[in-house]
Design a protein around this motif. Structure first.
Motif, PDB file in Angstrom:
ATOM      1  N   GLY A 247      25.955  88.041 -67.451  1.00 33.70           N
ATOM      2  CA  GLY A 247      25.045  88.832 -68.274  1.00 33.70           C
ATOM      3  C   GLY A 247      25.305  88.740 -69.766  1.00 33.70           C
ATOM      4  N   GLU A 248      26.355  88.064 -70.145  1.00 32.00           N
ATOM      5  CA  GLU A 248      26.691  87.870 -71.554  1.00 32.00           C
ATOM      6  C   GLU A 248      27.604  86.655 -71.652  1.00 32.00           C
ATOM      7  N   PRO A 249      27.748  86.095 -72.850  1.00 32.43           N
ATOM      8  CA  PRO A 249      28.644  84.948 -72.995  1.00 32.43           C
ATOM      9  C   PRO A 249      30.059  85.297 -72.506  1.00 32.43           C
ATOM     10  N   VAL A 250      30.729  84.293 -71.936  1.00 33.10           N
ATOM     11  CA  VAL A 250      32.047  84.519 -71.337  1.00 33.10           C
ATOM     12  C   VAL A 250      33.114  83.683 -72.024  1.00 33.10           C
ATOM     13  N   GLU A 251      34.322  84.209 -72.037  1.00 27.68           N
ATOM     14  CA  GLU A 251      35.463  83.478 -72.571  1.00 27.68           C
ATOM     15  C   GLU A 251      35.818  82.389 -71.569  1.00 27.68           C
ATOM     16  N   PRO A 252      35.816  81.122 -71.987  1.00 25.00           N
ATOM     17  CA  PRO A 252      35.972  80.017 -71.038  1.00 25.00           C
ATOM     18  C   PRO A 252      37.207  80.086 -70.147  1.00 25.00           C
ATOM     19  N   SER A 253      38.363  80.303 -70.704  1.00 19.54           N
ATOM     20  CA  SER A 253      39.593  80.272 -69.919  1.00 19.54           C
ATOM     21  C   SER A 253      39.610  81.360 -68.845  1.00 19.54           C
ATOM     22  N   ALA A 254      39.242  82.568 -69.240  1.00 14.18           N
ATOM     23  CA  ALA A 254      39.218  83.680 -68.274  1.00 14.18           C
ATOM     24  C   ALA A 254      38.152  83.445 -67.199  1.00 14.18           C
ATOM     25  N   HIS A 255      37.009  82.898 -67.616  1.00 19.06           N
ATOM     26  CA  HIS A 255      35.919  82.633 -66.678  1.00 19.06           C
ATOM     27  C   HIS A 255      36.343  81.568 -65.664  1.00 19.06           C
ATOM     28  N   ILE A 256      36.973  80.521 -66.141  1.00 17.20           N
ATOM     29  CA  ILE A 256      37.443  79.453 -65.260  1.00 17.20           C
ATOM     30  C   ILE A 256      38.506  79.989 -64.303  1.00 17.20           C
ATOM     31  N   ALA A 257      39.415  80.799 -64.805  1.00 18.28           N
ATOM     32  CA  ALA A 257      40.460  81.382 -63.949  1.00 18.28           C
ATOM     33  C   ALA A 257      39.843  82.287 -62.878  1.00 18.28           C
ATOM     34  N   ARG A 258      38.843  83.080 -63.247  1.00 17.73           N
ATOM     35  CA  ARG A 258      38.193  83.977 -62.292  1.00 17.73           C
ATOM     36  C   ARG A 258      37.497  83.187 -61.194  1.00 17.73           C
ATOM     37  N   ILE A 259      36.786  82.125 -61.578  1.00 21.63           N
ATOM     38  CA  ILE A 259      36.076  81.324 -60.577  1.00 21.63           C
ATOM     39  C   ILE A 259      37.067  80.571 -59.690  1.00 21.63           C
ATOM     40  N   ALA A 260      38.144  80.066 -60.267  1.00 24.98           N
ATOM     41  CA  ALA A 260      39.164  79.380 -59.464  1.00 24.98           C
ATOM     42  C   ALA A 260      39.753  80.345 -58.435  1.00 24.98           C
ATOM     43  N   ALA A 261      40.026  81.566 -58.828  1.00 28.19           N
ATOM     44  CA  ALA A 261      40.570  82.555 -57.891  1.00 28.19           C
ATOM     45  C   ALA A 261      39.543  82.928 -56.827  1.00 28.19           C
ATOM     46  N   MET A 262      38.290  83.080 -57.230  1.00 28.13           N
ATOM     47  CA  MET A 262      37.226  83.472 -56.309  1.00 28.13           C
ATOM     48  C   MET A 262      36.975  82.401 -55.254  1.00 28.13           C
ATOM     49  N   THR A 263      37.046  81.142 -55.653  1.00 28.77           N
ATOM     50  CA  THR A 263      36.693  80.042 -54.758  1.00 28.77           C
ATOM     51  C   THR A 263      37.895  79.377 -54.092  1.00 28.77           C
ATOM     52  N   GLN A 264      39.079  79.650 -54.616  1.00 28.73           N
ATOM     53  CA  GLN A 264      40.310  78.978 -54.188  1.00 28.73           C
ATOM     54  C   GLN A 264      40.307  77.491 -54.550  1.00 28.73           C
ATOM     55  N   TRP A 265      39.525  77.118 -55.561  1.00 24.87           N
ATOM     56  CA  TRP A 265      39.535  75.761 -56.072  1.00 24.87           C
ATOM     57  C   TRP A 265      40.624  75.649 -57.125  1.00 24.87           C
ATOM     58  N   ALA A 266      41.102  74.447 -57.338  1.00 24.98           N
ATOM     59  CA  ALA A 266      42.044  74.204 -58.422  1.00 24.98           C
ATOM     60  C   ALA A 266      41.344  74.475 -59.752  1.00 24.98           C
ATOM     61  N   ARG A 267      42.091  75.022 -60.670  1.00 21.28           N
ATOM     62  CA  ARG A 267      41.534  75.313 -62.000  1.00 21.28           C
ATOM     63  C   ARG A 267      40.916  74.057 -62.626  1.00 21.28           C
ATOM     64  N   THR A 268      41.539  72.903 -62.405  1.00 18.62           N
ATOM     65  CA  THR A 268      41.019  71.656 -62.974  1.00 18.62           C
ATOM     66  C   THR A 268      39.640  71.313 -62.416  1.00 18.62           C
ATOM     67  N   GLU A 269      39.381  71.651 -61.148  1.00 18.76           N
ATOM     68  CA  GLU A 269      38.053  71.406 -60.570  1.00 18.76           C
ATOM     69  C   GLU A 269      36.992  72.259 -61.262  1.00 18.76           C
ATOM     70  N   VAL A 270      37.348  73.502 -61.542  1.00 19.65           N
ATOM     71  CA  VAL A 270      36.406  74.409 -62.206  1.00 19.65           C
ATOM     72  C   VAL A 270      36.192  73.953 -63.647  1.00 19.65           C
ATOM     73  N   GLU A 271      37.251  73.534 -64.326  1.00 17.18           N
ATOM     74  CA  GLU A 271      37.126  73.011 -65.697  1.00 17.18           C
ATOM     75  C   GLU A 271      36.237  71.778 -65.720  1.00 17.18           C
ATOM     76  N   THR A 272      36.414  70.889 -64.757  1.00 16.58           N
ATOM     77  CA  THR A 272      35.582  69.684 -64.671  1.00 16.58           C
ATOM     78  C   THR A 272      34.113  70.060 -64.497  1.00 16.58           C
ATOM     79  N   ALA A 273      33.847  71.046 -63.645  1.00 15.82           N
ATOM     80  CA  ALA A 273      32.469  71.494 -63.434  1.00 15.82           C
ATOM     81  C   ALA A 273      31.896  72.090 -64.718  1.00 15.82           C
TER      82      ALA A 273
END
Length: 148
Positions: free
Chosen positions: A50-76
């Motif tokens: 709903g608003e712009p997100v801080e990249p690092s925190a957003h990537i960490a949240r999605i990595a935790a939510m999906t159980q993907w490696a942080r690098t996979e989320v960064e690549t996406a």
């Protein structure tokens, strides 16, 4: 006369089959876009914020939510930036572009009818119970994975 069938209990197989069918619906809706599942989730979650997100925190949240490696989320996320579906604000935050928002609407529309029909076939009180159970199971698995 046959014996009554015992009620089925929730098992990893049932959860896995449901997840695979959700993925198949999403895959069908992604046809014609340039997105894979990881990119879709990053884009969708960025819009849902709903608003712009801080990249690092957003990537960490999605990595935790999906159980993907942080690098996979960064690549996406980087692929979404390169394809102009996400952009970086002057303050260094991520947000979807108008094109990114249009892609999300398209995918949600195409998958939404199938998902709504499936979930609509189940009484609301059963969906509430299923949600509570799956959230509890997921939280417990997350705790166990954190100890490994």
């Amino acid at each position: 006369m046959s014996a009554p069938t015992a009620p089925t209990t929730l098992t990893p197989s049932i959860v896995g089959q449901a997840e695979k069918h959700h993925t198949a619906v999403l895959t069908r809706a992604l046809v014609g876009t340039t997105l894979n599942e990881q990119q879709w989730i990053v884009l969708n979650q960025t819009l849902d914020a709903g608003e712009p997100v801080e990249p690092s925190a957003h990537i960490a949240r999605i990595a935790a939510m999906t159980q993907w490696a942080r690098t996979e989320v960064e690549t996406a996320a980087n692929a979404l930036l390169a394809s102009a579906l996400l952009t970086t604000t002057p303050h260094g935050l991520l947000e979807p572009t108008d094109t990114g928002k249009a892609v999300v609407r398209k995918v949600r529309t195409e998958s939404g009818a199938i998902v709504a029909a499936a979930y609509g076939a189940v009484p609301t009180e059963d969906l509430v119970t299923a949600a509570r159970v799956l959230v509890a199971i997921t939280a417990r698995m997350a705790q166990e994975l954190a100890h490994a």
